[in-house]
Design a protein around this motif. Structure first.
Motif, mmCIF file in Angstrom:
data_model
loop_
_atom_site.group_PDB
_atom_site.id
_atom_site.type_symbol
_atom_site.label_atom_id
_atom_site.label_comp_id
_atom_site.label_asym_id
_atom_site.label_seq_id
_atom_site.Cartn_x
_atom_site.Cartn_y
_atom_site.Cartn_z
ATOM 1 N N LEU A 116 0.827 -1.205 0.000
ATOM 2 C CA LEU A 116 0.000 0.000 0.000
ATOM 3 C C LEU A 116 0.864 1.259 0.000
ATOM 4 N N LYS A 117 1.906 1.288 0.819
ATOM 5 C CA LYS A 117 2.781 2.464 0.870
ATOM 6 C C LYS A 117 3.467 2.688 -0.477
ATOM 7 N N SER A 118 3.865 1.608 -1.109
ATOM 8 C CA SER A 118 4.516 1.730 -2.412
ATOM 9 C C SER A 118 3.559 2.276 -3.463
ATOM 10 N N ASP A 119 2.338 1.750 -3.486
ATOM 11 C CA ASP A 119 1.353 2.209 -4.465
ATOM 12 C C ASP A 119 0.902 3.633 -4.177
ATOM 13 N N LEU A 120 0.866 4.005 -2.906
ATOM 14 C CA LEU A 120 0.410 5.338 -2.528
ATOM 15 C C LEU A 120 1.325 6.409 -3.107
ATOM 16 N N ALA A 121 2.612 6.110 -3.235
ATOM 17 C CA ALA A 121 3.554 7.084 -3.788
ATOM 18 C C ALA A 121 3.305 7.353 -5.266
ATOM 19 N N GLY A 122 2.564 6.482 -5.927
ATOM 20 C CA GLY A 122 2.286 6.652 -7.339
ATOM 21 C C GLY A 122 0.896 7.169 -7.640
ATOM 22 N N LEU A 123 0.210 7.745 -6.647
ATOM 23 C CA LEU A 123 -1.143 8.253 -6.851
ATOM 24 C C LEU A 123 -1.228 9.713 -6.446
ATOM 25 N N PRO A 124 -2.008 10.513 -7.163
ATOM 26 C CA PRO A 124 -2.185 11.917 -6.781
ATOM 27 C C PRO A 124 -2.810 12.035 -5.398
ATOM 28 N N ASP A 125 -2.331 12.972 -4.604
ATOM 29 C CA ASP A 125 -2.827 13.122 -3.235
ATOM 30 C C ASP A 125 -4.316 13.422 -3.184
ATOM 31 N N GLY A 126 -4.829 14.134 -4.172
ATOM 32 C CA GLY A 126 -6.231 14.529 -4.142
ATOM 33 C C GLY A 126 -7.180 13.499 -4.702
#
Length: 573
Positions: A116-126
């Motif tokens: 999840l942390k790895s994928d989260l870095a590749g998604l726009p915050d908004g």
């Protein structure tokens, strides 16, 4: 592609302006002019008349121009704050981290959290949020919050002894207006999705799994644990029922240990009814704590043991005073949980006007002329009248009384009236016994039995308490509704959270509430069910705004290195 800091026209205009400015700078040339001066006194004047740089000449060194233009364009795009929007990242994403017992085996939870942390870095915050799916679903990271906050909020979290609440979260997100039209729910963990729930999702909502779990692993666990009235017929005894579940490839359970208040029972007390079902007969109904444990543990330890608090069942001492209908004594004799006594009773049954045992909760029979309604209930406590009336009718079994038939025979309405009092009591028309055949109905013994328990304040008990399941419905041997009034105010099922303990009465155990053990008891967890097969998500395959900026700056630095190399080789000026 969109930009966070500038509109698209601003980005394109900036690139055009940079290209034009660099083109003009490329046309600035160094002009060498020889000027003869008779003395150095006139050197400054000659320099002004023959400037070193002039804005004219032939455009040369296109490679140098392109390199500088590429470097400046990359830096300008990084300043604009690009956000990637392609097929993988255009949808709003809910990242569901499974914190239930499904991910408690081995290092599966850590693997899901790292993914999840790895994928989260590749998604726009908004365009993303993170949901924790343990005993209760909680939002760990809202849209727009920095992903670095997730590390702090995950600290100390671990899989809970509870089935997954994924399906409840899917139902919530599918409600109109709750989520964006284009939404993808990505599951990090083994939480199984129900096919019926998936089929009911809106067309624009997708559900996928971040990790493809090809195998489930072998597992055995306690799938059910509960009690029932003793087959021996003894009111103060109970039978404990145990069912062992597991994956299809799991080896048969070799043995289980049963402890009551920490003391292990002899193995001969355990009777196997089938290969996976066992019972312990005639346990005392004294509020003891019973624990069942599989002796040979496995990787998923949360379901290897289950606890249950045995209910307290004592015979209620009933005093009979005055001239009463014989049917009342017959109904009491038929109930093994009631006994007629003359000394130290808990409740009294008497005609109105009899003063015996006046300080006890009483079931009284009064002439119809003396009270307006057929049933008058005096209740104690702090509940509202509406809630007290609803719970009392169910507790006393009045919903089983043929009120319409009695009203037709009596030719007057048969109703229930409620009032608050310091001492609990029930007053009933005496004519119901003498003239309207209430005593001959099937509801009469039930009414006497439940009324005695209601007046004595006997606590309701539950045949089982399992995490993720609603409190059991009322049973024939329980006094009233099994849901505490504070939990039943909305008329909805109260679903227990994780395995552990729950306190009855809405009070702490030290304040009069009674703590009861809750078991995991989940077939889905024990069988390592994967639920409906789901596609593997590509949520982390895109590049988010922060990642794009990083790569743009790295590309600009790389081109600077190329330019320096070409300059050292004499290929660009």
């Amino acid at each position: 592609m969109s930009f966070a800091n500038l509109p698209l026209l601003g980005v394109l205009g900036g690139i055009a302006g940079i290209a034009a400015l660099l083109f003009l700078l490329q046309l600035l040339r160094i002009r060498h002019v020889e000027v003869a001066v008779p003395t150095t006194i006139f050197w400054r004047a000659a320099a002004r008349e023959a400037p070193v740089r002039v804005l004219r000449g032939v455009f040369r060194h296109p490679l140098a121009y392109l390199l500088v233009l590429a470097i400046c364009t990359l830096l300008w795009l990084a300043f604009a704050g690009p956000e990637a929007h392609d097929d993988r990242t255009s949808a709003y994403r809910v990242l569901f981290l499974d914190g239930s017992a499904h991910t408690a085996a081995g290092g599966e939870f850590d693997e899901a959290a790292d993914k999840l942390k790895s994928d989260l870095a590749g998604l726009p915050d908004g365009a993303r949020e993170v949901i924790w799916g343990g005993a209760r679903n909680l939002k760990l990271l809202k849209a727009g919050e920095d992903r670095l906050l997730l590390d702090h909020r995950l600290a100390g979290l671990a899989p809970e002894a509870a089935p997954s609440a994924l399906n409840e979260q899917l139902r919530l997100l599918s409600l109109p207006g709750v989520a964006p039209e284009s939404l993808e729910i990505v599951i990090y963990g083994r939480a199984p999705a129900d096919r019926v729930v998936l089929e009911g999702l809106p067309a624009g909502m997708r559900v996928s799994r971040a990790i493809d779990y090809a195998t489930s692993g072998s597992n055995r666990g306690v799938a059910s644990l509960g009690v029932s009235s003793a087959a021996s017929g003894r009111w103060d005894r109970l039978d404990l029922l145990v069912r062992i579940g597991g994956t299809p490839d799991a080896a048969p359970v070799e043995g289980i240990a049963v402890h009551v208040n920490g003391q292990r029972l002899d193995d001969d007390r355990l009777e196997w009814l089938a290969a996976d079902v066992a019972t312990v007969r005639d346990l005392p109904a004294d509020g003891s704590s019973a624990e069942v444990r599989i002796e040979a543990g496995d990787e998923l330890a949360l379901d290897d043991a289950a606890r249950l608090t045995l209910p307290v069942r004592r015979a209620i001492r009933v005093a009979l005073a005055g001239d009463l209908d014989p049917a009342i004594a017959h109904a009491i004799e038929a109930d093994p949980g009631l006994e007629v006594v003359t000394e130290d009773p808990s409740i009294v049954i008497r005609p109105r006007g009899v003063a015996a045992f006046g300080d006890l909760p009483a079931l009284e029979f009064a002439p119809a002329a003396d009270q307006q309604t057929a049933f008058e209930i005096a209740y104690t406590g702090d509940d509202s009248a509406e809630l007290a009336l609803r719970s009392s009718i169910a507790a006393l079994g009045l919903d089983q009384v043929d009120a319409a038939g009695i009203a037709a025979e009596a030719r007057r309405p048969v109703g229930v009236q409620l009032r608050h009092a310091d001492l609990a009591g029930i007053s009933v028309w005496d004519e119901l016994l003498a003239h309207y055949n209430f005593t001959g109905s099937r509801s009469f013994p039930l009414f006497v039995s439940r009324t005695a328990r209601w007046l004595a304040g006997e606590p309701a008990w539950h045949p089982y308490l399992a995490a993720g399941k609603p409190l059991p419905a009322a049973t024939a041997w329980s006094l009233a509704t099994t849901v505490d009034p504070a939990l039943d105010a909305l008329g909805a099922d109260y679903v227990l959270g994780a395995a552990g303990t729950v306190t009855s009465g809405g009070r702490a155990a030290t304040s009069g509430g009674r703590a009861a053990a809750v078991a995991l008891s989940s077939d889905a967890v024990t069988a390592r069910s994967a639920g409906t097969p789901l596609a593997v998500s590509q949520a982390g395959g895109g590049v988010a705004a922060t990642g794009i900026v990083t790569w743009l700056i790295l590309a600009a630095l790389l081109l600077l290195g190329v330019e320096w190399y070409l300059y050292q080789r004499g290929m660009v000026p």
